[in-house]
Design a protein around this motif. Sequence first.
Motif, PDB file in Angstrom:
ATOM      1  N   ASP A 196       0.849  -1.190   0.000  1.00  0.00           N
ATOM      2  CA  ASP A 196       0.000   0.000   0.000  1.00  0.00           C
ATOM      3  C   ASP A 196       0.882   1.236   0.000  1.00  0.00           C
ATOM      4  O   ASP A 196       2.012   1.202   0.483  1.00  0.00           O
ATOM      5  N   THR A 197       0.329   2.281  -0.546  1.00  0.00           N
ATOM      6  CA  THR A 197       0.886   3.609  -0.321  1.00  0.00           C
ATOM      7  C   THR A 197      -0.179   4.389   0.446  1.00  0.00           C
ATOM      8  O   THR A 197      -1.204   3.829   0.834  1.00  0.00           O
ATOM      9  N   THR A 198       0.023   5.648   0.654  1.00  0.00           N
ATOM     10  CA  THR A 198      -0.987   6.451   1.347  1.00  0.00           C
ATOM     11  C   THR A 198      -2.198   6.726   0.468  1.00  0.00           C
ATOM     12  O   THR A 198      -3.217   7.221   0.953  1.00  0.00           O
ATOM     13  N   THR A 199      -2.118   6.390  -0.824  1.00  0.00           N
ATOM     14  CA  THR A 199      -3.208   6.715  -1.735  1.00  0.00           C
ATOM     15  C   THR A 199      -3.873   5.502  -2.369  1.00  0.00           C
ATOM     16  O   THR A 199      -5.007   5.587  -2.816  1.00  0.00           O
ATOM     17  N   SER A 200      -3.194   4.360  -2.434  1.00  0.00           N
ATOM     18  CA  SER A 200      -3.795   3.219  -3.117  1.00  0.00           C
ATOM     19  C   SER A 200      -3.096   1.918  -2.745  1.00  0.00           C
ATOM     20  O   SER A 200      -2.004   1.915  -2.170  1.00  0.00           O
ATOM     21  N   ALA A 201      -3.740   0.814  -3.088  1.00  0.00           N
ATOM     22  CA  ALA A 201      -3.104  -0.490  -2.966  1.00  0.00           C
ATOM     23  C   ALA A 201      -1.977  -0.579  -3.987  1.00  0.00           C
ATOM     24  O   ALA A 201      -1.961   0.142  -4.982  1.00  0.00           O
ATOM     25  N   ALA A 202      -1.014  -1.477  -3.738  1.00  0.00           N
ATOM     26  CA  ALA A 202       0.145  -1.580  -4.619  1.00  0.00           C
ATOM     27  C   ALA A 202       0.455  -3.040  -4.936  1.00  0.00           C
ATOM     28  O   ALA A 202      -0.355  -3.938  -4.691  1.00  0.00           O
ATOM     29  N   VAL A 203       1.645  -3.265  -5.479  1.00  0.00           N
ATOM     30  CA  VAL A 203       1.985  -4.525  -6.115  1.00  0.00           C
ATOM     31  C   VAL A 203       1.841  -5.737  -5.202  1.00  0.00           C
ATOM     32  O   VAL A 203       1.435  -6.807  -5.652  1.00  0.00           O
ATOM     33  N   PHE A 204       2.172  -5.621  -3.921  1.00  0.00           N
ATOM     34  CA  PHE A 204       2.102  -6.763  -3.012  1.00  0.00           C
ATOM     35  C   PHE A 204       0.848  -6.749  -2.130  1.00  0.00           C
ATOM     36  O   PHE A 204       0.836  -7.302  -1.036  1.00  0.00           O
ATOM     37  N   ALA A 205      -0.224  -6.143  -2.624  1.00  0.00           N
ATOM     38  CA  ALA A 205      -1.459  -6.070  -1.843  1.00  0.00           C
ATOM     39  C   ALA A 205      -2.003  -7.450  -1.497  1.00  0.00           C
ATOM     40  O   ALA A 205      -2.635  -7.632  -0.464  1.00  0.00           O
ATOM     41  N   GLY A 206      -1.774  -8.434  -2.354  1.00  0.00           N
ATOM     42  CA  GLY A 206      -2.298  -9.772  -2.116  1.00  0.00           C
ATOM     43  C   GLY A 206      -1.267 -10.775  -1.656  1.00  0.00           C
ATOM     44  O   GLY A 206      -1.535 -11.983  -1.651  1.00  0.00           O
ATOM     45  N   LEU A 207      -0.085 -10.317  -1.257  1.00  0.00           N
ATOM     46  CA  LEU A 207       1.000 -11.248  -0.926  1.00  0.00           C
ATOM     47  C   LEU A 207       0.604 -12.227   0.174  1.00  0.00           C
ATOM     48  O   LEU A 207       1.011 -13.389   0.162  1.00  0.00           O
ATOM     49  N   GLY A 208      -0.214 -11.788   1.115  1.00  0.00           N
ATOM     50  CA  GLY A 208      -0.630 -12.652   2.203  1.00  0.00           C
ATOM     51  C   GLY A 208      -1.532 -13.797   1.773  1.00  0.00           C
ATOM     52  O   GLY A 208      -1.796 -14.706   2.566  1.00  0.00           O
ATOM     53  N   ASP A 209      -2.015 -13.772   0.538  1.00  0.00           N
ATOM     54  CA  ASP A 209      -2.858 -14.865   0.040  1.00  0.00           C
ATOM     55  C   ASP A 209      -2.056 -16.063  -0.459  1.00  0.00           C
ATOM     56  O   ASP A 209      -2.620 -17.121  -0.719  1.00  0.00           O
ATOM     57  N   LEU A 210      -0.745 -15.898  -0.637  1.00  0.00           N
ATOM     58  CA  LEU A 210       0.057 -17.006  -1.143  1.00  0.00           C
ATOM     59  C   LEU A 210       0.159 -18.114  -0.101  1.00  0.00           C
ATOM     60  O   LEU A 210       0.311 -17.866   1.092  1.00  0.00           O
ATOM     61  N   GLU A 211       0.100 -19.362  -0.577  1.00  0.00           N
ATOM     62  CA  GLU A 211       0.138 -20.536   0.279  1.00  0.00           C
ATOM     63  C   GLU A 211       1.145 -21.538  -0.266  1.00  0.00           C
ATOM     64  O   GLU A 211       1.576 -21.443  -1.425  1.00  0.00           O
ATOM     65  N   LYS A 212       1.485 -22.513   0.539  1.00  0.00           N
ATOM     66  CA  LYS A 212       2.399 -23.570   0.126  1.00  0.00           C
ATOM     67  C   LYS A 212       1.888 -24.224  -1.156  1.00  0.00           C
ATOM     68  O   LYS A 212       0.718 -24.561  -1.274  1.00  0.00           O
ATOM     69  N   GLY A 213       2.789 -24.366  -2.123  1.00  0.00           N
ATOM     70  CA  GLY A 213       2.429 -24.978  -3.399  1.00  0.00           C
ATOM     71  C   GLY A 213       2.103 -23.990  -4.490  1.00  0.00           C
ATOM     72  O   GLY A 213       2.098 -24.347  -5.677  1.00  0.00           O
ATOM     73  N   ASP A 214       1.826 -22.735  -4.147  1.00  0.00           N
ATOM     74  CA  ASP A 214       1.575 -21.724  -5.172  1.00  0.00           C
ATOM     75  C   ASP A 214       2.864 -21.466  -5.960  1.00  0.00           C
ATOM     76  O   ASP A 214       3.967 -21.594  -5.437  1.00  0.00           O
ATOM     77  N   LYS A 215       2.706 -21.084  -7.214  1.00  0.00           N
ATOM     78  CA  LYS A 215       3.868 -20.898  -8.083  1.00  0.00           C
ATOM     79  C   LYS A 215       3.969 -19.451  -8.549  1.00  0.00           C
ATOM     80  O   LYS A 215       2.976 -18.753  -8.713  1.00  0.00           O
ATOM     81  N   PHE A 216       5.205 -19.015  -8.765  1.00  0.00           N
ATOM     82  CA  PHE A 216       5.460 -17.724  -9.391  1.00  0.00           C
ATOM     83  C   PHE A 216       6.765 -17.827 -10.170  1.00  0.00           C
ATOM     84  O   PHE A 216       7.508 -18.812 -10.048  1.00  0.00           O
ATOM     85  N   SER A 217       7.056 -16.840 -10.970  1.00  0.00           N
ATOM     86  CA  SER A 217       8.268 -16.892 -11.790  1.00  0.00           C
ATOM     87  C   SER A 217       8.924 -15.532 -11.889  1.00  0.00           C
ATOM     88  O   SER A 217       8.290 -14.489 -11.668  1.00  0.00           O
ATOM     89  N   VAL A 218      10.208 -15.577 -12.213  1.00  0.00           N
ATOM     90  CA  VAL A 218      10.993 -14.359 -12.395  1.00  0.00           C
ATOM     91  C   VAL A 218      11.652 -14.429 -13.769  1.00  0.00           C
ATOM     92  O   VAL A 218      12.418 -15.350 -14.049  1.00  0.00           O
ATOM     93  N   GLU A 219      11.321 -13.480 -14.619  1.00  0.00           N
ATOM     94  CA  GLU A 219      11.997 -13.375 -15.909  1.00  0.00           C
ATOM     95  C   GLU A 219      13.336 -12.690 -15.684  1.00  0.00           C
ATOM     96  O   GLU A 219      13.439 -11.763 -14.877  1.00  0.00           O
ATOM     97  N   ARG A 220      14.366 -13.160 -16.407  1.00  0.00           N
ATOM     98  CA  ARG A 220      15.734 -12.691 -16.163  1.00  0.00           C
ATOM     99  C   ARG A 220      16.332 -12.088 -17.428  1.00  0.00           C
ATOM    100  O   ARG A 220      15.893 -12.352 -18.536  1.00  0.00           O
ATOM    101  N   SER A 221      17.371 -11.296 -17.234  1.00  0.00           N
ATOM    102  CA  SER A 221      17.986 -10.602 -18.359  1.00  0.00           C
ATOM    103  C   SER A 221      18.719 -11.548 -19.305  1.00  0.00           C
ATOM    104  O   SER A 221      19.013 -11.172 -20.443  1.00  0.00           O
ATOM    105  N   ASP A 222      19.021 -12.782 -18.873  1.00  0.00           N
ATOM    106  CA  ASP A 222      19.658 -13.743 -19.775  1.00  0.00           C
ATOM    107  C   ASP A 222      18.651 -14.489 -20.634  1.00  0.00           C
ATOM    108  O   ASP A 222      19.006 -15.404 -21.372  1.00  0.00           O
ATOM    109  N   GLY A 223      17.376 -14.115 -20.547  1.00  0.00           N
ATOM    110  CA  GLY A 223      16.335 -14.738 -21.351  1.00  0.00           C
ATOM    111  C   GLY A 223      15.691 -15.950 -20.701  1.00  0.00           C
ATOM    112  O   GLY A 223      14.701 -16.484 -21.217  1.00  0.00           O
ATOM    113  N   ARG A 224      16.218 -16.397 -19.575  1.00  0.00           N
ATOM    114  CA  ARG A 224      15.643 -17.529 -18.878  1.00  0.00           C
ATOM    115  C   ARG A 224      14.554 -17.070 -17.920  1.00  0.00           C
ATOM    116  O   ARG A 224      14.523 -15.925 -17.499  1.00  0.00           O
ATOM    117  N   THR A 225      13.683 -18.005 -17.590  1.00  0.00           N
ATOM    118  CA  THR A 225      12.664 -17.754 -16.579  1.00  0.00           C
ATOM    119  C   THR A 225      12.891 -18.699 -15.418  1.00  0.00           C
ATOM    120  O   THR A 225      12.944 -19.922 -15.596  1.00  0.00           O
TER     121      THR A 225
END
Length: 238
Positions: free
Chosen positions: A152-181
Amino acid sequence: MAARLSSPAETPYTSPERNFRRRVTWVVWCAGVAVLLATNLLHRHDEPSGPSPTSRAAAAPAPSHPAAPSHPATSSASPSNDRPAGKHLPRSAPTRLLIPKISVDAPFTDLAIDDTGKLQPPPAGDTNLVGWYAKGVSPGETGAAIIAGHVDTTTSAAVFAGLGDLEKGDKFSVERSDGRTASFVVDSAETFAKDDFPDNRVYADTPDAEVRLITCAGTYDRTVRDYTDNLVVFAHLV
């Protein structure tokens, strides 16, 4: 002193959906949020050298950023010099974080330690931006990579507004500058009191490629202008 994330000097934004989605208080991180990193990550033989973190400074009345621990974190899980690294990718800067479950699709910015030994937060004006400690481990590389983002900021929700919803087994990815994910699976999402933050568990080196997604959590104490807890999502490379 336990490592922790700093919090805002202003009252945070509160969206009407929060009480509907959960009975506990949303995890909240404001413009002053930042991440601590154990100094052993600064001294890995395969990392570029960075500024030596100083000891913690006293908290200022204005929004503050966390200082790096004054002693290297140690852990029984830390690999010995002759222990082979686990599953990992070579070093490469991250470019984008994708967390489908909570609709995150955000670019990265570098986070650096200033001359007071504190890690600077991402710019507060961009609510869809995450940061990584650029002199530490990159996501996918052996060790624990540190990623932080505003909820959150003082004006709106932000990128990690739902971070607390993540649970064991959930997946996410990071794209990298070498072209790999680099793809990760969540091991746990845990909340820690700021005055009892487990530095070693969060920041200690690991034999495998892992990620920590970190933000503030708990209730906002207007008296001290701080949040009571930190939320940490632990995940490993798959």
